[in-house]
Structure formats: structure tokens, C-alpha cells
Motif scaffolding. Structure first.
Motif, PDB file in Angstrom:
ATOM      1  N   VAL A  91       0.838  -1.194   0.000  1.00  0.00           N
ATOM      2  CA  VAL A  91       0.000   0.000   0.000  1.00  0.00           C
ATOM      3  C   VAL A  91       0.876   1.248   0.000  1.00  0.00           C
ATOM      4  O   VAL A  91       0.612   2.200  -0.724  1.00  0.00           O
ATOM      5  CB  VAL A  91      -0.930  -0.003   1.232  1.00  0.00           C
ATOM      6  CG1 VAL A  91      -1.741   1.284   1.289  1.00  0.00           C
ATOM      7  CG2 VAL A  91      -1.835  -1.220   1.203  1.00  0.00           C
ATOM      8  N   ALA A  92       1.889   1.220   0.838  1.00  0.00           N
ATOM      9  CA  ALA A  92       2.781   2.374   0.928  1.00  0.00           C
ATOM     10  C   ALA A  92       4.147   1.908   1.374  1.00  0.00           C
ATOM     11  O   ALA A  92       4.285   0.839   1.976  1.00  0.00           O
ATOM     12  CB  ALA A  92       2.228   3.392   1.903  1.00  0.00           C
ATOM     13  N   ASP A  93       5.139   2.715   1.102  1.00  0.00           N
ATOM     14  CA  ASP A  93       6.514   2.296   1.329  1.00  0.00           C
ATOM     15  C   ASP A  93       7.323   3.562   1.561  1.00  0.00           C
ATOM     16  O   ASP A  93       7.399   4.416   0.682  1.00  0.00           O
ATOM     17  CB  ASP A  93       6.978   1.544   0.069  1.00  0.00           C
ATOM     18  CG  ASP A  93       8.435   1.130   0.130  1.00  0.00           C
ATOM     19  OD1 ASP A  93       9.126   1.474   1.103  1.00  0.00           O
ATOM     20  OD2 ASP A  93       8.871   0.436  -0.811  1.00  0.00           O
TER      21      ASP A  93
ATOM     22  N   GLU B 280       6.109   9.605   5.849  1.00  0.00           N
ATOM     23  CA  GLU B 280       5.452   9.425   4.554  1.00  0.00           C
ATOM     24  C   GLU B 280       4.305   8.413   4.630  1.00  0.00           C
ATOM     25  O   GLU B 280       3.337   8.521   3.891  1.00  0.00           O
ATOM     26  CB  GLU B 280       6.476   8.921   3.520  1.00  0.00           C
ATOM     27  CG  GLU B 280       7.536   9.937   3.158  1.00  0.00           C
ATOM     28  CD  GLU B 280       8.692   9.296   2.402  1.00  0.00           C
ATOM     29  OE1 GLU B 280       9.117   9.880   1.402  1.00  0.00           O
ATOM     30  OE2 GLU B 280       9.165   8.222   2.810  1.00  0.00           O
ATOM     31  N   VAL B 281       4.454   7.449   5.512  1.00  0.00           N
ATOM     32  CA  VAL B 281       3.534   6.308   5.503  1.00  0.00           C
ATOM     33  C   VAL B 281       2.393   6.457   6.508  1.00  0.00           C
ATOM     34  O   VAL B 281       1.251   6.092   6.219  1.00  0.00           O
ATOM     35  CB  VAL B 281       4.320   5.003   5.761  1.00  0.00           C
ATOM     36  CG1 VAL B 281       3.384   3.856   6.041  1.00  0.00           C
ATOM     37  CG2 VAL B 281       5.221   4.701   4.579  1.00  0.00           C
ATOM     38  N   ILE B 282       2.703   6.963   7.691  1.00  0.00           N
ATOM     39  CA  ILE B 282       1.670   7.058   8.714  1.00  0.00           C
ATOM     40  C   ILE B 282       0.755   8.234   8.392  1.00  0.00           C
ATOM     41  O   ILE B 282       0.910   9.344   8.897  1.00  0.00           O
ATOM     42  CB  ILE B 282       2.294   7.210  10.129  1.00  0.00           C
ATOM     43  CG1 ILE B 282       3.272   6.075  10.417  1.00  0.00           C
ATOM     44  CG2 ILE B 282       1.216   7.274  11.199  1.00  0.00           C
ATOM     45  CD1 ILE B 282       2.642   4.742  10.703  1.00  0.00           C
TER      46      ILE B 282
ATOM     47  N   LEU C 296      -3.377   4.264   6.247  1.00  0.00           N
ATOM     48  CA  LEU C 296      -3.801   3.366   7.321  1.00  0.00           C
ATOM     49  C   LEU C 296      -5.156   2.754   7.020  1.00  0.00           C
ATOM     50  O   LEU C 296      -5.403   1.580   7.282  1.00  0.00           O
ATOM     51  CB  LEU C 296      -3.839   4.123   8.657  1.00  0.00           C
ATOM     52  CG  LEU C 296      -2.474   4.624   9.130  1.00  0.00           C
ATOM     53  CD1 LEU C 296      -2.618   5.402  10.427  1.00  0.00           C
ATOM     54  CD2 LEU C 296      -1.499   3.466   9.315  1.00  0.00           C
ATOM     55  N   GLU C 297      -6.036   3.552   6.426  1.00  0.00           N
ATOM     56  CA  GLU C 297      -7.359   3.017   6.110  1.00  0.00           C
ATOM     57  C   GLU C 297      -7.257   1.924   5.052  1.00  0.00           C
ATOM     58  O   GLU C 297      -7.895   0.874   5.152  1.00  0.00           O
ATOM     59  CB  GLU C 297      -8.290   4.134   5.626  1.00  0.00           C
ATOM     60  CG  GLU C 297      -9.699   3.595   5.416  1.00  0.00           C
ATOM     61  CD  GLU C 297     -10.708   4.657   5.079  1.00  0.00           C
ATOM     62  OE1 GLU C 297     -10.317   5.829   4.940  1.00  0.00           O
ATOM     63  OE2 GLU C 297     -11.895   4.301   4.961  1.00  0.00           O
TER      64      GLU C 297
END
Lengths: 293, 228
Positions: free
Chosen positions: B181-183, B188-190, B195-196
Motif C-alpha cells: 500500500v505504501a513504502d 510518509e507512511v503514517i 492506514l485506512e
């Protein structure tokens, strides 16, 4: 004293006593791994399976019946582990089918064609009559192989018994070591089958290990205690069998069971708590808490 | 994803087979390839819930079992005994060496498995939910220890659901929910939208002393109050 020395004047008893003690030691030793991995049922299945091989092999070549039974046992051991690994569910059923069918075949062959090796009853319940030199040598060789295998693979075996997944990640060749252990288990059952008997051999895999587990929380001590309990059961059981005039396997198992009872009485609840979970490993699935709080 | 030496964190449970299975070749990726250095020393710290605690084994025996290479004898050499003692000491559990594993607290059990992993002198350390079921002080100790190991050049990959206690403190995060989803870094990620997509639940992200704090989405009125 007299009671202990008198039977020793018979050569068959000397041989029997030696074979029974060594058998007890070997099964007690290997049993630790079997019991801790929750595989007691496999030991039970294997002994029955080997009986089929036993009966079938002697039809074709009477002098090679041990070899035939051994190959048969190893084949079923590997088949069982493969099945057990592929699908956790249904492993018990698979073992039940494979091994009892093999046992039934053995009984049928025995009934139809008779036998040239040990009698039907002694194959089932154990006998010290007619122990051949080959068998004694075989038992010694297998005990030595089992001992050396565990000695030189001790840490890998322990790791894999305790935590197979992490052992796999940590460079233990789990599948290979597992296969070796199953081969040694089949050969051990085969070598002790005549003295302890098809139907009783599984008990001697389980009882000493459980007794040892009740007495200690350390793996190395459990291995030692289990071997000693196995040896003593074989030794005392042999004398009891001589005086009671019953098949050797029955008395060896009964002595083991008596030791279990005594240890249970001494250790009480503590021993019982320790032996909890010997058959069902912790498979508690805990729902990981979602961290959003 | 390339694991060279930055400490990474992977969220969600698919990550466990992802990092352990793939690095070892026990699992085959559906797409892409995995290349590991030859003779890569990997150590793995399991989730406490998956361990058979009835197994008859003492802390010392448990730590020592991971040393399968080299010495063939069952018992520990004097050198190995010193090594184990040093590790247990470093992790603050040296007084427990002879105890049965079940008699330990969650935090002590976690430290024991860390010691077992470190005895392999790993180049890549994998941890599965290292802070689940442990107390706050153990969590801090684990984080500091991992930071030290990272300094020493050990590559660390761990899975966690613990956003505030663990994830926000890590240098690199990968959020996985069937796909990546994210990296990137925590900053950058939180984010609520990431999160959703990862957890399937709406969460808010606050900032407290420069560290991101994730909270359940709250009614607007309370949220304003909290932010003050």
C-alpha cells in the motif's frame, strides 16, 4: 538374590534379558522425540504397519523377512510423514487407513499361509524364545546408529522438535532430519518388535518419555531419564515375564505402567501439569490486536 | 523491496511468509524474483503465541539450540557458554538461565528468543510481532536493542500491528494489504488514507513532540479537544 540369578542360567533368558533391556533403552530414547512432537499415534501405526511387511516378506523369502519388514516400515513411515505434512487435517485418518490395512493384510497372510518366522502370538505380544544372533546384532547396530545420530545431530533435532518453522529458517535441514528420524524409528520398532510385540511396542515409545517428562523440565535430562526408565522396564519386565509365564511384552509394558503410576503418585499435580500438552502442541490462535487504540 | 541494511518494518500478517518464506526459498513469489546472498545468515524471532510452552527446555538450552553449525557435540563448549552468558546478560535475563521457559514473563520470553537469534550472529534478523504481549519497558528495550543491532550493520525486518509503540519509531515502513500500500519513512507512511487502506478502518494521525500518534477516529468535537 536367588530369584535374580536362577533364570540367568538359561541361555535364552540371558539373551532375552539383554535384548529386552536394550529394546527398552532404545524405545525410551527415541520415544522422547516422538512424544514431544505429538506423534505417539505414528509409533502405534508404524508397528502395525511393519507387521504387515513382516508377514508378506516371509512368504517370499523366509530368511529375509526382517529386511522386507524393515523396508515396508520405512516406506510407511515416510508415507505417513508426507501425508501428515501435506494436510494437517486428516493425517490421523491417513495413518489409520495405511497402517491398519497393512496390519490386516499381515493377519490374513499369517492365517492363510502360516509362518516360518516367529509365531503369531509372539509377534503380537512379544517373546524371548527364538531370538536369533542376527536379531541381537541388528538391535545393537540400530541402537548404535540411533545413539550416534542423536549425538551428532542433537541441536538440530532439539531445534526441529521444539520449533520446526524457526529451525527451518535457521538453516536446519528439517525435512531431511525428519526423514532420518522416521527411518530410525521404523528400524527401532522393527528391532524391538519380537521381544515387545506389535501391539505393545508403541506403549514403550510413550511411557518412558511421559514418565521422564513428569520428572524434569530439561530436555537433556528427559532424554537420559527416559532411556533409564525404558531400560529398567525391559529388565524388570523380563524377570516378571519369566516368573509369571506370560509373553515378555506384556510384562515390560506393565512394569512401565507401574513406574508411571509410582512417579505420578510422587510428583502429583506437578508431574501431570508438565505432561499436559505432550500430544497437542500449542496451536492457540491469538487474534493480533489491531494497534489502533 | 531491497533489504540492504536499513531497518524495515512490514505491517499486516501477510508479511510473515513474505519475509521469512521468501528469503529462504520455502515460498515462491507469485511475481518477481528473490535473490539472497549466498550463505546469508538469517535468524528469526517467532511470535510468542506460536510457541509450545510445555516443551521441556530451559532458557539456556533454548538459546543454545540455534548454534547448529560448527560444533557437533550436544553440550556447549566453554566458549559457547561464555557467549550465551554474555548474550543473556546483554538482554538482562542472565539470572534465568536454568529456568523452564514457561516460568518466564512475556517480556523475558521475547528476550530469550532474541538471544537465541543473536547467537547465530545474523546478517538478517526477522521478527514476527516482537512487541505483542510484552510490557512497555520490554518494548522500549527491544526497540533500543534493535537500534543497536542496526548500528552494528544487521539488517532487520519485522512485522507489527503496534503503530504507536513500534512502527512510528522505525526508519522505514512498508504497509501490506495483499499488495504494497505504501513504502517509505514513518512521516510518509503514517497517514490516515494509507492506514485506512492497510487496516480497513479509519484512523487519525496526530503529532506529539515530533512523533506521529495514531488514534481511532473520534467524533469531531472530542478530536478538537484532544488536539488542544
Amino acid at each position: 538374590m536367588e530369584t535374580l540369578i536362577e533364570p540367568l542360567s538359561f541361555a535364552f533368558f540371558q539373551k532375552g534379558l539383554f535384548v529386552a533391556s536394550l529394546s527398552g533403552a532404545l524405545l525410551g530414547f527415541i520415544g522422547v522425540f516422538i512424544v514431544l512432537r505429538g506423534m505417539s499415534y505414528i509409533g502405534h501405526g508404524l508397528s502395525h504397519s511393519i507387521f504387515g511387511g513382516f508377514a508378506a516378506a516371509q512368504l517370499f523369502a523366509a530368511q529375509f523377512y526382517l529386511l522386507g519388514a524393515g523396508l515396508w516400515g520405512i516406506a510407511s513411515a515416510l508415507a505417513i510423514t508426507t501425508v501428515a505434512k501435506r494436510s494437517r487435517v486428516g493425517a490421523d485418518a491417513a495413518i489409520g487407513v495405511i497402517t491398519t490395512a497393512s496390519f490386516a493384510l499381515g493377519v490374513a497372510l499369517f492365517a492363510k499361509f502360516g509362518n516360518s518366522g516367529p509365531s503369531f502370538e509372539s509377534a503380537l505380544f512379544g517373546s524371548i524364545l527364538g531370538i536369533s544372533v542376527t536379531q541381537i546384532v541388528g538391535l545393537i547396530v540400530i541402537s548404535a546408529v540411533a545413539g550416534l545420530f542423536v549425538f551428532f545431530r542433537y541441536r538440530s533435532l532439539l531445534f526441529m522438535t521444539f520449533d520446526p518453522e524457526v529451525a527451518d529458517v535457521s538453516g536446519v535441514r528439517v525435512n531431511r532430519t525428519d526423514a532420518y528420524l522416521m527411518i530410525i524409528l521404523s528400524l527401532s520398532i522393527l528391532a524391538t518388535l519380537t521381544v515387545i510385540g506389535v501391539t505393545l511396542v508403541a506403549a514403550m515409545l510413550v511411557i518412558p518419555a511421559v514418565v521422564a517428562r513428569m520428572l524434569t523440565d530439561s530436555f537433556s535430562k528427559m532424554l537420559l531419564i527416559s532411556t533409564i526408565v525404558g531400560t529398567l522396564s525391559g529388565l524388570i519386565g523380563m524377570y516378571a515375564s519369566y516368573y509369571a509365564g506370560v509373553p515378555s511384552g506384556t510384562m515390560i509394558v506393565l512394569v512401565g505402567a507401574a513406574v508411571f503410576g509410582i512417579v505420578l503418585a510422587i510428583t502429583g499435580g506437578r508431574g501431570l501439569r508438565r505432561s499436559v500438552g505432550l500430544d497437542s502442541h500449542a496451536e492457540t490462535v491469538v487474534v493480533a490486536p489491531i494497534a489502533a487504540r | 523491496m531491497k533489504i540492504s541494511s536499513p531497518a524495515s518494518s512490514v505491517l499486516r500478517e501477510q508479511a510473515k511468509p513474505l519475509c521469512s518464506g521468501c528469503c529462504l526459498g520455502t515460498l515462491k513469489p507469485r511475481s518477481g524474483t528473490i535473490t539472497t546472498a549466498p550463505d546469508l545468515r538469517i535468524a528469526y524471532v517467532p511470535q510468542l503465541e506460536t510457541v509450545n510452552w510445555n516443551f521441556p527446555i530451559t532458557v539456556e538450552e533454548c538459546v543454545l539450540m540455534s548454534r547448529t553449525q560448527g560444533r557437533r557435540l550436544p553440550w556447549a563448549s566453554a566458549e559457547e557458554k561464555r557467549e550465551v552468558a554474555r548474550l543473556l546478560d546483554r538482554l538482562g535475563i542472565s539470572q534465568l538461565a536454568g529456568r523452564h521457559i514457561r516460568s518466564l514473563s512475556g517480556g523475558q520470553q521475547q528476550r530469550m528468543f532474541l538471544a537465541r537469534a543473536l547467537l547465530r550472529d545474523p546478517q538478517l534478523l526477522l521478527l514476527d510481532e516482537p512487541t505483542s504481549g510484552v510490557d512497555v519497558s520490554t518494548r522500549h528495550d527491544v526497540l533500543h536493542l534493535l537500534a543497536d543491532l542496526h548500528e552494528d550493520g544487521v539488517a532487520i525486518v519485522l512485522t507489527t500491528h503496534d503503530l504507536n509503540g513500534m512502527a512510528t519509531h522505525l526508519p522505514h515502513l512498508i504497509c501490506v494489504n495483499h499488495k504494497i500500500v505504501a513504502d517509505g519513512s514513518a512521516a510518509e507512511v503514517i497517514r490516515p488514507e494509507v492506514l485506512e487502506e492497510t487496516f480497513g478502518a479509519r484512523m487519525d494521525v496526530l503529532e506529539h513532540l515530533g512523533i506521529r500518534v495514531v488514534v481511532d477516529e473520534m467524533p469531531e468535537s472530542r478530536l478538537i479537544e484532544e488536539a488542544r
